[in-house]
Scaffold this active site. Structure first.
Site, PDB file in Angstrom:
ATOM      1  N   CYS A  74       0.585  -1.494   0.033  1.00 53.35           N
ATOM      2  CA  CYS A  74       0.013  -0.105   0.042  1.00 53.35           C
ATOM      3  C   CYS A  74       1.100   1.403   0.038  1.00 53.35           C
ATOM      4  O   CYS A  74       1.365   1.476   0.884  1.00 53.35           O
ATOM      5  CB  CYS A  74      -0.664  -0.449   1.086  1.00 53.35           C
ATOM      6  SG  CYS A  74      -1.843   1.553   1.459  1.00 53.35           S
ATOM      7  N   CYS A 181      -1.125   3.832  -6.976  1.00 55.52           N
ATOM      8  CA  CYS A 181      -2.122   3.403  -5.351  1.00 55.52           C
ATOM      9  C   CYS A 181      -1.968   2.173  -5.989  1.00 55.52           C
ATOM     10  O   CYS A 181      -2.357   1.494  -7.532  1.00 55.52           O
ATOM     11  CB  CYS A 181      -2.983   4.032  -5.602  1.00 55.52           C
ATOM     12  SG  CYS A 181      -4.118   2.895  -4.137  1.00 55.52           S
TER      13      CYS A 181
HETATM   14  N1  DGL Z   1      -3.664   0.731  -1.675  1.00 49.32           N
HETATM   15  C1  DGL Z   1      -3.916   2.107  -0.928  1.00 49.32           C
HETATM   16  C2  DGL Z   1      -2.556   2.111  -1.698  1.00 49.32           C
HETATM   17  O1  DGL Z   1      -1.350   1.571  -2.631  1.00 49.32           O
HETATM   18  C3  DGL Z   1      -4.590   2.635  -0.089  1.00 49.32           C
HETATM   19  C4  DGL Z   1      -5.926   3.199  -0.308  1.00 49.32           C
HETATM   20  C5  DGL Z   1      -6.544   3.706   0.533  1.00 49.32           C
HETATM   21  O2  DGL Z   1      -7.152   2.477   1.668  1.00 49.32           O
HETATM   22  O3  DGL Z   1      -7.011   4.921   0.998  1.00 49.32           O
HETATM   23  O4  DGL Z   1      -2.322   3.346  -1.499  1.00 49.32           O
END
Ligand code: DGL
Length: 248
Positions: A74, A181
């Site tokens: 993430c 993301c």
């Molecule tokens: N998948 C996540 C990222 O790479 C976060 C998404 C979220 O929870 O806002 O930032």
């Protein structure tokens, strides 16, 4: 720690599947524990302290589960908590994703670039250092507030509408798109439909390679069965099903 430990991978939901799928291509004999933190989803709008606390709890869980490595799948969690976790747990190996902006510098520096990420990532100190170091001065930053959440919910109509409303204005203006993301590679096709043929930059394949090299260096490569265990912090069965569907 030894080679038989699992590889712990986590995200605020199932977006980290885009990281895990790259990892299992080159490390098929490892055992994995994927943790989808839907209880705290989305991470994108949370404060640094909240993210640190959340990540700390997940790391504690991974330690109990005998994980030899922790992959922060993430970008938001990486940008806000990776340094804190590395300092707090110097005995653990953390591998953290970050927006693939350096790749733009290395492969397509002179092209106008759109960086899509959560607000948390774009405002973070870590990302701003990266931007300062590799800035091509033709970069648009787009905090996609709410997009990861829509992808997490899987509502195609809402995703299309969101993208149309928020990225149409870049059509013809950008040639590179950084998917900052881990949820966004899941809507790459939808982005292409709006922006046309752009070049995507996604750090997942490089992260997988880096992880493999680290395991080799530590002598921690496993010759196991390649089991993948999925846990969701709310125990959501539909997440589990979608996750394994996406991994196919
Ligand atoms: N998948 C996540 C990222 O790479 C976060 C998404 C979220 O929870 O806002 O930032």
């Amino acid at each position: 720690m030894n080679a038989s430990g699992k590889i712990g991978v986590f995200d605020s939901g199932i977006g980290g599947v885009t990281i895990l799928s790259e990892i299992i291509k080159i490390l098929p004999n490892e055992d994995y524990l994927y943790y989808s933190d839907s209880k705290n989803n989305p991470y994108g709008d949370k404060s640094d302290d909240e993210i640190k606390q959340i990540c700390n709890n997940i790391v504690q869980h991974f330690i109990e589960e005998n994980c030899k490595v922790i992959v922060i799948a993430c970008n938001t969690a990486s940008s806000k908590a990776a340094q804190y976790l590395r300092e707090k747990y110097p005995q653990l190996l953390f591998i953290a994703i970050e927006p693939a902006y350096k790749m733009v510098h290395d492969y397509a520096y002179d092209k106008p670039t759109l960086v899509m990420a959560t607000k948390g990532t774009i405002q973070s100190e870590k990302f701003n250092l990266l931007l300062k170091k590799y800035n091509n001065h033709k970069t648009y930053l787009l905090p996609c507030v709410g997009l990861a959440d829509k992808i997490e919910q899987g509502n195609q109509k809402e995703i299309k509408e969101y993208l149309k409303e928020n990225i149409s204005c870049y059509q013809g203006k950008v040639e590179n798109v950084v998917l900052g993301c881990t949820h966004y590679p899941l809507v790459q096709e939808e982005i292409t439909k709006i922006l046309g043929q752009v070049r995507f930059f996604n750090g997942a394949p490089n992260l997988a390679q880096h992880l493999k090299e680290k395991l080799e260096e530590y002598g921690w490569l496993n010759k196991g069965k390649g089991q993948i265990k999925f846990e969701d912090s709310q125990g959501l069965e539909n997440k589990k099903n979608r996750f394994f569907e996406m991994l196919k």
